[in-house]
Design a protein around this motif. Structure first.
Motif, PDB file in Angstrom:
ATOM      1  N   SER A  10       0.834  -1.208   0.000  1.00  0.00           N
ATOM      2  CA  SER A  10       0.000   0.000   0.000  1.00  0.00           C
ATOM      3  C   SER A  10       0.866   1.254   0.000  1.00  0.00           C
ATOM      4  N   ALA A  11       1.917   1.231   0.834  1.00  0.00           N
ATOM      5  CA  ALA A  11       2.823   2.381   0.891  1.00  0.00           C
ATOM      6  C   ALA A  11       3.525   2.576  -0.451  1.00  0.00           C
ATOM      7  N   ALA A  12       3.935   1.451  -1.066  1.00  0.00           N
ATOM      8  CA  ALA A  12       4.616   1.530  -2.363  1.00  0.00           C
ATOM      9  C   ALA A  12       3.681   2.099  -3.428  1.00  0.00           C
ATOM     10  N   LEU A  13       2.407   1.699  -3.374  1.00  0.00           N
ATOM     11  CA  LEU A  13       1.432   2.200  -4.340  1.00  0.00           C
ATOM     12  C   LEU A  13       1.231   3.702  -4.187  1.00  0.00           C
ATOM     13  N   VAL A  14       1.119   4.172  -2.951  1.00  0.00           N
ATOM     14  CA  VAL A  14       0.950   5.609  -2.708  1.00  0.00           C
ATOM     15  C   VAL A  14       2.139   6.386  -3.255  1.00  0.00           C
ATOM     16  N   VAL A  15       3.348   5.903  -2.969  1.00  0.00           N
ATOM     17  CA  VAL A  15       4.564   6.582  -3.441  1.00  0.00           C
ATOM     18  C   VAL A  15       4.628   6.578  -4.969  1.00  0.00           C
ATOM     19  N   LEU A  16       4.307   5.426  -5.570  1.00  0.00           N
ATOM     20  CA  LEU A  16       4.349   5.313  -7.025  1.00  0.00           C
ATOM     21  C   LEU A  16       3.392   6.298  -7.681  1.00  0.00           C
ATOM     22  N   PRO A 209     -13.290  -5.880   2.168  1.00  0.00           N
ATOM     23  CA  PRO A 209     -12.416  -4.996   2.953  1.00  0.00           C
ATOM     24  C   PRO A 209     -11.073  -4.738   2.278  1.00  0.00           C
ATOM     25  N   ALA A 210     -10.423  -5.794   1.769  1.00  0.00           N
ATOM     26  CA  ALA A 210      -9.127  -5.618   1.120  1.00  0.00           C
ATOM     27  C   ALA A 210      -9.263  -4.783  -0.151  1.00  0.00           C
ATOM     28  N   ALA A 211     -10.306  -5.062  -0.933  1.00  0.00           N
ATOM     29  CA  ALA A 211     -10.507  -4.319  -2.172  1.00  0.00           C
ATOM     30  C   ALA A 211     -10.805  -2.853  -1.898  1.00  0.00           C
ATOM     31  N   LEU A 212     -11.624  -2.613  -0.895  1.00  0.00           N
ATOM     32  CA  LEU A 212     -11.949  -1.231  -0.544  1.00  0.00           C
ATOM     33  C   LEU A 212     -10.740  -0.500   0.012  1.00  0.00           C
ATOM     34  N   SER A 213      -9.919  -1.221   0.765  1.00  0.00           N
ATOM     35  CA  SER A 213      -8.683  -0.614   1.277  1.00  0.00           C
ATOM     36  C   SER A 213      -7.769  -0.226   0.123  1.00  0.00           C
ATOM     37  N   ALA A 216      -9.108   2.840  -1.498  1.00  0.00           N
ATOM     38  CA  ALA A 216      -8.819   4.030  -0.690  1.00  0.00           C
ATOM     39  C   ALA A 216      -7.363   4.450  -0.840  1.00  0.00           C
ATOM     40  N   VAL A 217      -6.459   3.466  -0.840  1.00  0.00           N
ATOM     41  CA  VAL A 217      -5.036   3.761  -0.994  1.00  0.00           C
ATOM     42  C   VAL A 217      -4.765   4.378  -2.366  1.00  0.00           C
ATOM     43  N   THR A 218      -5.413   3.853  -3.393  1.00  0.00           N
ATOM     44  CA  THR A 218      -5.254   4.412  -4.740  1.00  0.00           C
ATOM     45  C   THR A 218      -5.714   5.869  -4.787  1.00  0.00           C
ATOM     46  N   CYS A 280     -14.906   7.786  -0.024  1.00  0.00           N
ATOM     47  CA  CYS A 280     -16.026   6.869  -0.289  1.00  0.00           C
ATOM     48  C   CYS A 280     -15.640   5.425   0.031  1.00  0.00           C
ATOM     49  N   ALA A 281     -14.426   5.027  -0.353  1.00  0.00           N
ATOM     50  CA  ALA A 281     -13.976   3.658  -0.085  1.00  0.00           C
ATOM     51  C   ALA A 281     -13.889   3.390   1.412  1.00  0.00           C
ATOM     52  N   VAL A 282     -13.401   4.362   2.162  1.00  0.00           N
ATOM     53  CA  VAL A 282     -13.289   4.202   3.619  1.00  0.00           C
ATOM     54  C   VAL A 282     -14.673   4.093   4.258  1.00  0.00           C
ATOM     55  N   LEU A 283     -15.594   4.941   3.818  1.00  0.00           N
ATOM     56  CA  LEU A 283     -16.936   4.915   4.390  1.00  0.00           C
ATOM     57  C   LEU A 283     -17.640   3.594   4.098  1.00  0.00           C
ATOM     58  N   VAL A 284     -17.509   3.110   2.872  1.00  0.00           N
ATOM     59  CA  VAL A 284     -18.131   1.826   2.521  1.00  0.00           C
ATOM     60  C   VAL A 284     -17.480   0.691   3.297  1.00  0.00           C
ATOM     61  N   ARG A 285     -16.171   0.752   3.458  1.00  0.00           N
ATOM     62  CA  ARG A 285     -15.479  -0.291   4.213  1.00  0.00           C
ATOM     63  C   ARG A 285     -15.956  -0.335   5.662  1.00  0.00           C
ATOM     64  N   LEU A 286     -16.201   0.828   6.245  1.00  0.00           N
ATOM     65  CA  LEU A 286     -16.710   0.882   7.613  1.00  0.00           C
ATOM     66  C   LEU A 286     -18.095   0.265   7.703  1.00  0.00           C
ATOM     67  N   ARG A 287     -18.918   0.505   6.699  1.00  0.00           N
ATOM     68  CA  ARG A 287     -20.260  -0.084   6.684  1.00  0.00           C
ATOM     69  C   ARG A 287     -20.185  -1.600   6.567  1.00  0.00           C
ATOM     70  N   VAL A 288     -19.273  -2.067   5.707  1.00  0.00           N
ATOM     71  CA  VAL A 288     -19.105  -3.510   5.541  1.00  0.00           C
ATOM     72  C   VAL A 288     -18.604  -4.150   6.841  1.00  0.00           C
ATOM     73  N   ALA A 289     -17.650  -3.477   7.491  1.00  0.00           N
ATOM     74  CA  ALA A 289     -17.100  -4.015   8.736  1.00  0.00           C
ATOM     75  C   ALA A 289     -18.159  -4.121   9.819  1.00  0.00           C
ATOM     76  N   ARG A 290     -19.179  -3.246   9.760  1.00  0.00           N
ATOM     77  CA  ARG A 290     -20.246  -3.283  10.757  1.00  0.00           C
ATOM     78  C   ARG A 290     -21.391  -4.182  10.326  1.00  0.00           C
ATOM     79  N   GLY A 291     -21.203  -4.848   9.192  1.00  0.00           N
ATOM     80  CA  GLY A 291     -22.244  -5.761   8.712  1.00  0.00           C
ATOM     81  C   GLY A 291     -23.379  -5.048   8.041  1.00  0.00           C
ATOM     82  N   LYS A 292     -23.120  -3.795   7.569  1.00  0.00           N
ATOM     83  CA  LYS A 292     -24.157  -3.012   6.884  1.00  0.00           C
ATOM     84  C   LYS A 292     -23.675  -2.628   5.498  1.00  0.00           C
ATOM     85  N   PRO A 293     -23.653  -3.593   4.580  1.00  0.00           N
ATOM     86  CA  PRO A 293     -23.196  -3.293   3.224  1.00  0.00           C
ATOM     87  C   PRO A 293     -24.053  -2.239   2.560  1.00  0.00           C
ATOM     88  N   GLY A 294     -23.442  -1.498   1.697  1.00  0.00           N
ATOM     89  CA  GLY A 294     -24.139  -0.411   1.027  1.00  0.00           C
ATOM     90  C   GLY A 294     -25.145  -0.937   0.030  1.00  0.00           C
TER      91      GLY A 294
END
Length: 298
Positions: A10-16, A209-213, A216-218, A280-294
């Motif tokens: 993730s860090a490498a992607l941000v730097v790239l 979660p991984a895809a949304l992360s 978000a990193v992108t 948007c990715a972070v917000l959706v990921r939080l919803r998924v983590a709480r069991g409330k998919p968008g």
């Protein structure tokens, strides 16, 4: 171990992306705008109505004319009268035509400097403007108008030393053309696509979660890259203008800002898109983590 690897990727992607965004934008800018005469002239044409440019042009032409005029005790009066006449001319269509002609010629100096064919400063030669001013004032019977010398009177855009320093950078950017910008888009799309595919696709909650992360990193990488580009533009502007004569700084700054206007638009467009994607990715990921998919998720 897998968590650490994911963090490093993730860090490498941000730097790239933070590197690709400014390089891609600058390379495309050189290829599509700076190397194209018509687009170059179109970019600076509106400056004919810019007060700083009009004032700079007026002062340079007036100063050149007054070197040829000896009005004795009326010298200051003649200067003020002539300056107002020249300034009035800068509001006409004839000035716009002369300004465009001067910049079309100036573009040759820009490309020559960036190609390494000259060690001279990059300037806008005001001779076409001065010639139009002189003709217009003579036709209107303005005193001393015939004494205005039609000579090379320049607005300095880039000093000779600074042009030499920038030449290698522009060569590299010209070589890249639009491909770094294409690479930026490809990397951003692949980063998200690979994350989704590795988890078996968007239909599996486990992969979300991984895809949304990754999404978000992108977005964060794009936003950071836009900020890096903005910093580069500000730094380059300060360095270029620091070696321009004080009397020409306002005019040179206006030209610089006009030429880099598309880059500043790119900065805020990419920053806005990147930030929106990340949030948007972070917000959706939080919803998924709480069991409330968008909406639309199974």
């Amino acid at each position: 171990m897998r968590t650490y690897l994911s963090a490093y990727l993730s860090a490498a992607l941000v730097v790239l992306l933070a590197v690709l965004v400014p390089v891609g934008a600058l390379s495309a800018w050189v290829d599509l705008e700076i190397d194209n005469t018509d687009r170059y002239v179109d970019a600076v044409a509106p400056l004919a109505s810019d007060p700083d440019v009009q004032s700079t042009v007026t002062d340079l032409i007036t100063d050149g004319a007054m070197k040829q005029i000896d009005a004795g005790p009326l010298q200051d009066t003649v200067r003020d009268f002539l300056r107002q006449a020249v300034l009035s001319f800068t509001t006409t269509d004839a000035f716009q035509d002369a300004w465009n002609a001067a910049n079309r010629t100036a573009h040759k100096a820009v490309t020559a400097a960036l190609n390494g064919n000259t060690g001279e400063a990059v300037t806008i030669d005001l001779a076409p403007v001065t010639e139009q001013v002189k003709r217009n004032l003579e036709e209107n019977g303005v005193p001393f108008a015939d004494r205005i010398p039609v000579q090379h009177t320049d607005i300095t855009l880039i000093s000779a030393d600074r042009a030499d320093q920038l030449r290698q950078t522009f060569r590299l950017l010209r070589t890249g053309s639009i491909w770094p910008a294409v690479a930026t888009l490809v990397v951003a799309v692949l980063a998200v696509a690979v994350a989704w595919l590795r988890g078996g696709g968007p239909g599996r909650r486990r992969s979300r979660p991984a895809a949304l992360s990754a999404t978000a990193v992108t977005g964060l990488g794009l936003a950071l890259g836009a900020l890096v580009l903005r910093a580069v533009l500000a730094y380059a502007r300060n360095r270029v203008l620091s070696e321009v004569p004080d009397s020409e700084t306002a005019g040179a700054a206006a030209v610089y800002d006009a030429l880099t206007g598309s880059l500043r638009t790119t900065v805020w467009t990419v920053f806005g898109v990147g930030l929106a994607v990340a949030v948007c990715a972070v917000l959706v990921r939080l919803r998924v983590a709480r069991g409330k998919p968008g909406p639309g998720t199974g």
